[in-house]
Design a protein around this motif. Structure first.
Motif, PDB file in Angstrom:
ATOM      1  N   LEU A  31       0.847  -1.193   0.000  1.00 25.96           N
ATOM      2  CA  LEU A  31       0.000   0.000   0.000  1.00 25.96           C
ATOM      3  C   LEU A  31       0.884   1.245   0.000  1.00 25.96           C
ATOM      4  CD1 LEU A  31      -1.126  -2.076   2.549  1.00 25.96           C
ATOM      5  CD2 LEU A  31      -3.181  -0.790   1.972  1.00 25.96           C
ATOM      6  N   GLU A  32       0.354   2.345  -0.530  1.00 27.69           N
ATOM      7  CA  GLU A  32       1.125   3.579  -0.584  1.00 27.69           C
ATOM      8  C   GLU A  32       0.210   4.793  -0.498  1.00 27.69           C
ATOM      9  OE1 GLU A  32       3.162   3.767  -4.342  1.00 27.69           O
ATOM     10  OE2 GLU A  32       1.306   3.880  -5.497  1.00 27.69           O
ATOM     11  N   MET A  33       0.779   5.933  -0.131  1.00 32.56           N
ATOM     12  CA  MET A  33       0.110   7.216  -0.259  1.00 32.56           C
ATOM     13  C   MET A  33       1.128   8.204  -0.817  1.00 32.56           C
ATOM     14  SD  MET A  33      -0.224   8.846   3.609  1.00 32.56           S
ATOM     15  CE  MET A  33      -1.075   7.488   4.393  1.00 32.56           C
ATOM     16  N   ARG A 152       6.404   9.194  -2.258  1.00 31.16           N
ATOM     17  CA  ARG A 152       5.417   8.278  -1.699  1.00 31.16           C
ATOM     18  C   ARG A 152       5.846   7.796  -0.319  1.00 31.16           C
ATOM     19  NH1 ARG A 152       5.579   2.060  -3.444  1.00 31.16           N
ATOM     20  NH2 ARG A 152       7.814   1.681  -3.339  1.00 31.16           N
ATOM     21  N   TRP A 154       5.088   4.285   1.874  1.00 33.55           N
ATOM     22  CA  TRP A 154       4.521   2.977   1.577  1.00 33.55           C
ATOM     23  C   TRP A 154       4.742   1.982   2.705  1.00 33.55           C
ATOM     24  CZ3 TRP A 154       7.211  -1.705   0.589  1.00 33.55           C
ATOM     25  CH2 TRP A 154       8.607  -1.602   0.543  1.00 33.55           C
ATOM     26  N   GLN A 170      -5.853   1.442   5.015  1.00 33.85           N
ATOM     27  CA  GLN A 170      -6.696   2.142   4.052  1.00 33.85           C
ATOM     28  C   GLN A 170      -7.412   3.327   4.705  1.00 33.85           C
ATOM     29  OE1 GLN A 170      -8.596  -1.651   2.373  1.00 33.85           O
ATOM     30  NE2 GLN A 170      -8.458  -0.363   0.556  1.00 33.85           N
ATOM     31  N   GLY A 173      -5.281   6.348   4.848  1.00 32.99           N
ATOM     32  CA  GLY A 173      -4.969   7.059   3.619  1.00 32.99           C
ATOM     33  C   GLY A 173      -4.109   6.304   2.639  1.00 32.99           C
ATOM     34  N   PHE A 174      -3.698   5.087   2.975  1.00 31.59           N
ATOM     35  CA  PHE A 174      -2.914   4.275   2.052  1.00 31.59           C
ATOM     36  C   PHE A 174      -3.832   3.631   1.009  1.00 31.59           C
ATOM     37  CE2 PHE A 174      -0.104   4.344   5.744  1.00 31.59           C
ATOM     38  CZ  PHE A 174       1.159   4.478   5.175  1.00 31.59           C
ATOM     39  N   ARG A 175      -3.287   3.428  -0.187  1.00 36.00           N
ATOM     40  CA  ARG A 175      -4.015   2.781  -1.279  1.00 36.00           C
ATOM     41  C   ARG A 175      -3.291   1.501  -1.667  1.00 36.00           C
ATOM     42  NH1 ARG A 175      -3.096   2.250  -6.518  1.00 36.00           N
ATOM     43  NH2 ARG A 175      -1.267   3.603  -6.370  1.00 36.00           N
ATOM     44  N   TYR A 177      -1.804  -1.334  -3.939  1.00 36.77           N
ATOM     45  CA  TYR A 177      -1.432  -1.288  -5.353  1.00 36.77           C
ATOM     46  C   TYR A 177      -0.826  -2.589  -5.871  1.00 36.77           C
ATOM     47  CZ  TYR A 177       3.434  -0.594  -3.796  1.00 36.77           C
ATOM     48  OH  TYR A 177       4.669  -0.743  -3.212  1.00 36.77           O
TER      49      TYR A 177
END
Length: 205
Positions: A31-33, A152, A154, A170, A173-175, A177
């Motif tokens: 995951l990353e933001m 980023r 992560w 999530q 704020g992490f997405r 990927y």
């Protein structure tokens, strides 16, 4: 529910991959933001965070207290020399959340790759989970990660970890990927972790 994996080739066609009884497998989620989320709210008192530095005994004790129930093994099997090389690097920041003179949380940020920050380790001791401390600690992690311009922030987690980990990241704020399957020697059989550690049964030994 399928039976235990065998050498039947049809299982592989269906997506089943036999794992040796000496190993464990997990699905890893990355995951990353790319920017800190906006969270307006009242100012809070600073968290009582204490740099761990290269205090290996303190780091190992906190790492074990948080990670043993979830089979955290990445640092557990490291030699003192290898762990010192990481924690002693000025681009790595390992912090303990302390309460009443006791370490109850770990926040480790890794800035060794230019332009990004990895949330290398993050967690609370079992009795502190669900208390709201995790949200405040994550807010501090995000603040520190984006204190300088980066592309980023992560993190990765896996199915051996707390079942709420992905959802928590999530909400932070992490997405997500990417995903991968990780197969490693069971750390309870290598001696890196106690045999009673983790939430999955031993199959060998």
């Amino acid at each position: 529910m399928s039976d235990a994996p065998t050498d039947d080739p049809r299982l592989r066609l269906d997506g089943h991959t036999p794992i040796p009884p000496t190993h464990v497998a997990a699905v890893v989620t990355y995951l990353e933001m790319t920017a800190p989320p906006s969270r307006p709210g009242a100012e809070r008192e600073p968290l009582p965070l204490s740099p761990i530095g290269a205090d290996l005994a303190r780091y190992r004790a906190l790492y074990a207290a948080i990670g043993t129930p979830w089979l955290w093994f990445g640092r557990a099997g490291m030699t003192d020399e290898a762990l010192t090389a990481i924690l002693g690097d000025p681009a790595v920041e390992a912090l303990a959340l302390t309460e009443d003179g006791r370490d109850v949380g770990l926040l480790e940020l890794d800035r060794r790759k230019p332009g990004e920050v990895e949330l290398a380790y993050f967690g609370l001791v079992p009795e502190a989970v669900g208390s709201g401390r995790g949200r405040r600690l994550m807010d501090e992690a995000v603040r520190r990660a984006f204190s300088e311009p980066i592309g980023r922030f992560w993190v990765h987690t896996c199915t051996l970890d707390h079942p709420g980990a992905v959802a928590f990241y999530q909400r932070s704020g992490f997405r997500p990927y990417a995903r991968a399957i990780e197969v490693v020697p069971d750390p309870r059989l290598t001696g890196a972790l106690p045999r009673e550690a983790g939430q999955v049964p031993l199959l060998a030994g």
